[in-house]
Design an enzyme around this catalytic site. Sequence first.
Site, PDB file in Angstrom:
ATOM      1  N   GLU A  15       0.765  -1.173  -0.024  1.00 24.21           N
ATOM      2  CA  GLU A  15      -0.160  -0.322   0.254  1.00 24.21           C
ATOM      3  C   GLU A  15       0.991   1.023  -0.425  1.00 24.21           C
ATOM      4  OE1 GLU A  15      -3.570  -0.474   2.976  1.00 24.21           O
ATOM      5  OE2 GLU A  15      -2.252  -2.237   3.249  1.00 24.21           O
ATOM      6  N   LYS A 139      -5.667 -10.537  10.542  1.00 22.86           N
ATOM      7  CA  LYS A 139      -6.526 -11.365  10.945  1.00 22.86           C
ATOM      8  C   LYS A 139      -6.735 -12.257  11.716  1.00 22.86           C
ATOM      9  CE  LYS A 139      -7.479  -8.312   7.078  1.00 22.86           C
ATOM     10  NZ  LYS A 139      -5.880  -8.249   6.467  1.00 22.86           N
ATOM     11  N   LYS A 181      -8.337 -13.779   1.683  1.00 26.11           N
ATOM     12  CA  LYS A 181      -7.449 -12.789   2.226  1.00 26.11           C
ATOM     13  C   LYS A 181      -5.972 -13.222   2.713  1.00 26.11           C
ATOM     14  CE  LYS A 181     -11.381 -11.052   4.087  1.00 26.11           C
ATOM     15  NZ  LYS A 181     -12.026 -10.081   5.440  1.00 26.11           N
ATOM     16  N   SER A 187      -6.239  -2.970   2.861  1.00 23.64           N
ATOM     17  CA  SER A 187      -7.325  -1.964   1.346  1.00 23.64           C
ATOM     18  C   SER A 187      -7.442  -3.364   0.351  1.00 23.64           C
ATOM     19  CB  SER A 187      -5.485  -1.352   0.908  1.00 23.64           C
ATOM     20  OG  SER A 187      -5.810   0.189   1.556  1.00 23.64           O
ATOM     21  N   GLU A 217     -12.765 -16.872   4.618  1.00 25.89           N
ATOM     22  CA  GLU A 217     -14.132 -16.512   5.802  1.00 25.89           C
ATOM     23  C   GLU A 217     -15.139 -16.882   4.680  1.00 25.89           C
ATOM     24  OE1 GLU A 217     -12.988 -12.969   8.232  1.00 25.89           O
ATOM     25  OE2 GLU A 217     -14.024 -12.260   6.320  1.00 25.89           O
ATOM     26  N   GLY A 222     -25.007  -8.355   3.016  1.00 21.43           N
ATOM     27  CA  GLY A 222     -25.435  -7.027   4.040  1.00 21.43           C
ATOM     28  C   GLY A 222     -24.575  -6.098   2.994  1.00 21.43           C
ATOM     29  N   GLU A 224     -22.022  -2.552   3.293  1.00 14.93           N
ATOM     30  CA  GLU A 224     -21.107  -2.780   3.834  1.00 14.93           C
ATOM     31  C   GLU A 224     -21.041  -0.962   4.337  1.00 14.93           C
ATOM     32  OE1 GLU A 224     -17.716  -3.699   1.777  1.00 14.93           O
ATOM     33  OE2 GLU A 224     -18.964  -4.966  -0.073  1.00 14.93           O
ATOM     34  N   GLU A 312     -13.379  -6.234  10.109  1.00 11.24           N
ATOM     35  CA  GLU A 312     -12.380  -5.653  10.370  1.00 11.24           C
ATOM     36  C   GLU A 312     -12.075  -4.450  11.052  1.00 11.24           C
ATOM     37  OE1 GLU A 312      -9.948  -6.232   6.968  1.00 11.24           O
ATOM     38  OE2 GLU A 312     -10.199  -4.322   6.477  1.00 11.24           O
ATOM     39  N   ASN A 314      -9.397  -0.983  11.101  1.00 12.60           N
ATOM     40  CA  ASN A 314      -8.469  -0.268  10.587  1.00 12.60           C
ATOM     41  C   ASN A 314      -7.775  -0.014  11.346  1.00 12.60           C
ATOM     42  OD1 ASN A 314      -6.446   0.548   8.066  1.00 12.60           O
ATOM     43  ND2 ASN A 314      -7.900  -0.048   6.799  1.00 12.60           N
ATOM     44  N   SER A 323     -11.451   8.917   0.968  1.00 15.23           N
ATOM     45  CA  SER A 323     -10.957   8.098   2.282  1.00 15.23           C
ATOM     46  C   SER A 323     -12.051   8.426   3.335  1.00 15.23           C
ATOM     47  CB  SER A 323      -9.768   8.230   3.454  1.00 15.23           C
ATOM     48  OG  SER A 323      -8.779   7.951   2.209  1.00 15.23           O
TER      49      SER A 323
END
EC number: 6.3.2.4
Length: 363
Positions: A15, A139, A181, A187, A217, A222, A224, A312, A314, A323
């Site tokens: 990233e 995670k 993941k 990201s 997972e 649903g 977000e 999760e 961040n 953002s």
Amino acid sequence: MKKNVALIFGGKSAEHEVSLRSAKNVADALDKNLFSPILIGISKEGSWYRFPSDAVFSQATKIVDKALPPQAEPVALISLEGKPVLYSLQNQSKTNVDAAFPILHGTMGEDGTIQGLFKMVQLAFVGCGVWSSAAGMDKEIMKRLFTEAQIPNARYMLLTPYKNTSYQDVVNKLGSPFFIKPANAGSSVGVHKIKTVEDFEKGLKDSFQFDTKVLAEEFIEGREIECSVMGHNREPQASLPGEIIPQHEFYSYEAKYIDDNGALLKIPAEMTSEALQKLQTLAKKTYQVMGCDGLTRVDFFLRKNGDFYVNEINTIPGFTKISMYPKMWEASGLGYRDLITKLIHLGLEKHSEEQKLKTSYLD
């Protein structure tokens, strides 16, 4: 008296480029009446450079050792006589640093590594500490803590290169489709929605490029929803939530950063006052369970039946123009510049508290 604040960006992370975009926005918004910025870019190779002005952001989209922007000065962050100092490897000059604002998304910045360095040199910094940063980045560890604290989250399986788990093994436990993941990435890097054996084989190969642990997972259908949280761990505050409506298969790296039309953002998200209270309470609980301090973005799935699942956290969310973290605070009445100022002050307050703790038994 102005505080010298080191804005640290780039780093050895997938990233890296996003970090530079976030750093530009933070540098632009920094209240120059209160703070003097020190711009430090970490190259993709891990070298530290100081830049004389924010022109670096127009001169480079990434920092690499072999093609540095003009006037890049190699530096090191050290402790001198118990005080944090930025030391020039070029001319041996020393600059006092009052606080650091790490804008390092992903590994080697969001995972507790650089927070450990700040602790070693006794430097105040914005955001979560070593433990919460590391736990939030991994995670698998994050989900173990969620489960222990009875925070609802998606079922998962841990995949490693040393254990042969088949596509059917995952389907039997989690159903289809499902996601895979990297355990330590952000990201949506290396994230794939899996519907077939071919998807699984191809996606797993990609995910393992970014970490030695990969999570499979369950797919939760649903909305977000995201919520910004800020403050000391004992008294966090939660913003109004925002909703992401992906225009791709899911909210992928491309949808976030490459395709300008990759997702629709609705801030604040539409929900009943009862659902809002439930969401904010769960966001603050998640923040406290994870030991967070300073700032965190908590991401949710909201099912049709009204149940929230935490996807999760961040600990260094994005600060680019699109953002969600700053946008949700803006919708809650806190503008970008004031947000940056408040985050720095929170870091200074936390450091001041910690400095009062004894570090010697005999003294």
